[in-house]
Motif scaffolding. Structure first.
Motif, mmCIF file in Angstrom:
data_model
loop_
_atom_site.group_PDB
_atom_site.id
_atom_site.type_symbol
_atom_site.label_atom_id
_atom_site.label_comp_id
_atom_site.label_asym_id
_atom_site.label_seq_id
_atom_site.Cartn_x
_atom_site.Cartn_y
_atom_site.Cartn_z
ATOM 1 N N PRO A 79 0.895 -1.279 -0.097
ATOM 2 C CA PRO A 79 -0.102 0.025 -0.036
ATOM 3 C C PRO A 79 0.815 0.975 0.156
ATOM 4 O O PRO A 79 1.897 1.237 0.728
ATOM 5 C CB PRO A 79 -0.833 -0.075 1.349
ATOM 6 C CG PRO A 79 -0.193 -1.440 2.112
ATOM 7 C CD PRO A 79 0.840 -1.996 1.053
ATOM 8 N N LEU A 80 0.583 2.275 -0.861
ATOM 9 C CA LEU A 80 1.274 3.385 -1.136
ATOM 10 C C LEU A 80 0.434 4.496 -0.438
ATOM 11 O O LEU A 80 -0.731 4.656 -0.445
ATOM 12 C CB LEU A 80 1.571 3.776 -2.581
ATOM 13 C CG LEU A 80 2.499 2.632 -2.874
ATOM 14 C CD1 LEU A 80 2.773 3.003 -4.454
ATOM 15 C CD2 LEU A 80 3.913 2.803 -2.447
ATOM 16 N N ASP A 81 1.081 5.310 0.196
ATOM 17 C CA ASP A 81 0.560 6.696 0.705
ATOM 18 C C ASP A 81 -0.146 7.491 -0.070
ATOM 19 O O ASP A 81 0.401 7.731 -1.115
ATOM 20 C CB ASP A 81 1.609 7.457 1.595
ATOM 21 C CG ASP A 81 1.211 8.673 2.340
ATOM 22 O OD1 ASP A 81 1.402 9.756 1.733
ATOM 23 O OD2 ASP A 81 0.756 8.517 3.237
ATOM 24 N N ALA A 82 -1.492 8.226 0.065
ATOM 25 C CA ALA A 82 -2.211 8.804 -0.793
ATOM 26 C C ALA A 82 -1.095 10.087 -1.220
ATOM 27 O O ALA A 82 -1.363 10.608 -2.502
ATOM 28 C CB ALA A 82 -3.552 9.185 -0.551
ATOM 29 N N ASP A 83 -0.527 10.537 -0.415
ATOM 30 C CA ASP A 83 0.167 11.944 -0.412
ATOM 31 C C ASP A 83 1.487 11.627 -1.528
ATOM 32 O O ASP A 83 1.750 12.600 -2.541
ATOM 33 C CB ASP A 83 0.563 12.607 0.736
ATOM 34 C CG ASP A 83 -0.362 13.206 1.609
ATOM 35 O OD1 ASP A 83 -1.315 13.486 1.081
ATOM 36 O OD2 ASP A 83 -0.133 13.301 2.870
ATOM 37 N N PHE A 84 2.002 10.442 -1.377
ATOM 38 C CA PHE A 84 2.962 9.937 -2.058
ATOM 39 C C PHE A 84 2.593 9.886 -3.764
ATOM 40 O O PHE A 84 3.208 10.277 -4.353
ATOM 41 C CB PHE A 84 3.640 8.867 -1.885
ATOM 42 C CG PHE A 84 4.630 7.993 -2.692
ATOM 43 C CD1 PHE A 84 5.900 8.752 -2.900
ATOM 44 C CD2 PHE A 84 4.177 7.043 -3.512
ATOM 45 C CE1 PHE A 84 6.934 8.261 -3.697
ATOM 46 C CE2 PHE A 84 5.232 6.673 -4.452
ATOM 47 C CZ PHE A 84 6.407 7.168 -4.540
ATOM 48 N N LEU A 85 1.476 9.056 -3.843
ATOM 49 C CA LEU A 85 0.994 8.961 -4.977
ATOM 50 C C LEU A 85 0.539 10.419 -5.681
ATOM 51 O O LEU A 85 0.565 10.652 -6.910
ATOM 52 C CB LEU A 85 -0.468 7.904 -5.091
ATOM 53 C CG LEU A 85 -0.096 6.470 -4.629
ATOM 54 C CD1 LEU A 85 -1.345 5.824 -4.546
ATOM 55 C CD2 LEU A 85 0.724 5.973 -5.681
ATOM 56 N N ALA A 86 -0.038 11.254 -4.870
ATOM 57 C CA ALA A 86 -0.544 12.522 -5.508
ATOM 58 C C ALA A 86 0.797 13.287 -5.884
ATOM 59 O O ALA A 86 0.989 13.988 -6.898
ATOM 60 C CB ALA A 86 -1.050 13.390 -4.363
ATOM 61 N N GLU A 87 1.995 12.999 -5.319
ATOM 62 C CA GLU A 87 3.121 13.745 -5.542
ATOM 63 C C GLU A 87 3.855 13.051 -6.982
ATOM 64 O O GLU A 87 4.342 13.774 -7.868
ATOM 65 C CB GLU A 87 4.220 13.545 -4.381
ATOM 66 C CG GLU A 87 5.448 14.537 -4.692
ATOM 67 C CD GLU A 87 6.254 14.515 -3.275
ATOM 68 O OE1 GLU A 87 7.300 15.309 -3.525
ATOM 69 O OE2 GLU A 87 5.876 14.444 -2.444
ATOM 70 N N VAL A 88 3.676 11.845 -7.029
ATOM 71 C CA VAL A 88 4.189 11.080 -8.251
ATOM 72 C C VAL A 88 3.413 11.850 -9.595
ATOM 73 O O VAL A 88 3.651 11.854 -10.765
ATOM 74 C CB VAL A 88 4.116 9.780 -8.384
ATOM 75 C CG1 VAL A 88 4.179 8.995 -9.676
ATOM 76 C CG2 VAL A 88 5.108 9.154 -7.247
#
Length: 121
Positions: A79-88
């Motif tokens: 599971p990846l953090d939503a903030d990380f995915l938003a940054e990518v």
């Protein structure tokens, strides 16, 4: 395996391996004499890092995602953090914008060269 063999096996320079270590992306073992010892899982991690760098992700984001990736040859994600995915996603959008600008510049140069061929040698 020592750094020279790890470099050969992974296709990544010894300098890059040292950089990955300095950035906290890998942690090779150490022999009694202080030489680095790269195990298969570290080499697999190096291959993942190289792939992520080639995709254009900055080291800062790679460092953040590495704990969520498996070390095996088949890279899976936890599971990846939503903030990380938003940054990518934001990074990808900026990359798409840069590509659009470069494509426009390329088209302008193509048009210039086409006109130059019609009027010159």
């Amino acid at each position: 395996m020592r750094i020279g063999e790890a470099s050969r096996v992974s296709g990544v320079s010894a300098r890059s391996l040292r950089f990955y270590e300095d950035e906290g992306l890998i942690v090779p073992g150490r022999f009694d004499n202080g030489y680095r010892d790269y195990c298969r899982s570290t080499i697999n991690r190096v291959l993942v890092i190289r792939s992520l760098l080639e995709s254009g992700l900055p080291v800062r984001l790679i460092r953040e995602v590495l704990p969520h990736l498996s070390d095996g040859p088949e890279v899976g994600t936890g599971p990846l953090d939503a903030d990380f995915l938003a940054e990518v996603r934001s990074y990808r959008a900026r990359l798409a914008d840069r590509i659009a600008v470069l494509s426009a510049q390329q088209s302008a140069l193509d048009a210039f060269l086409h006109r130059a061929r019609q009027h010159g040698p």
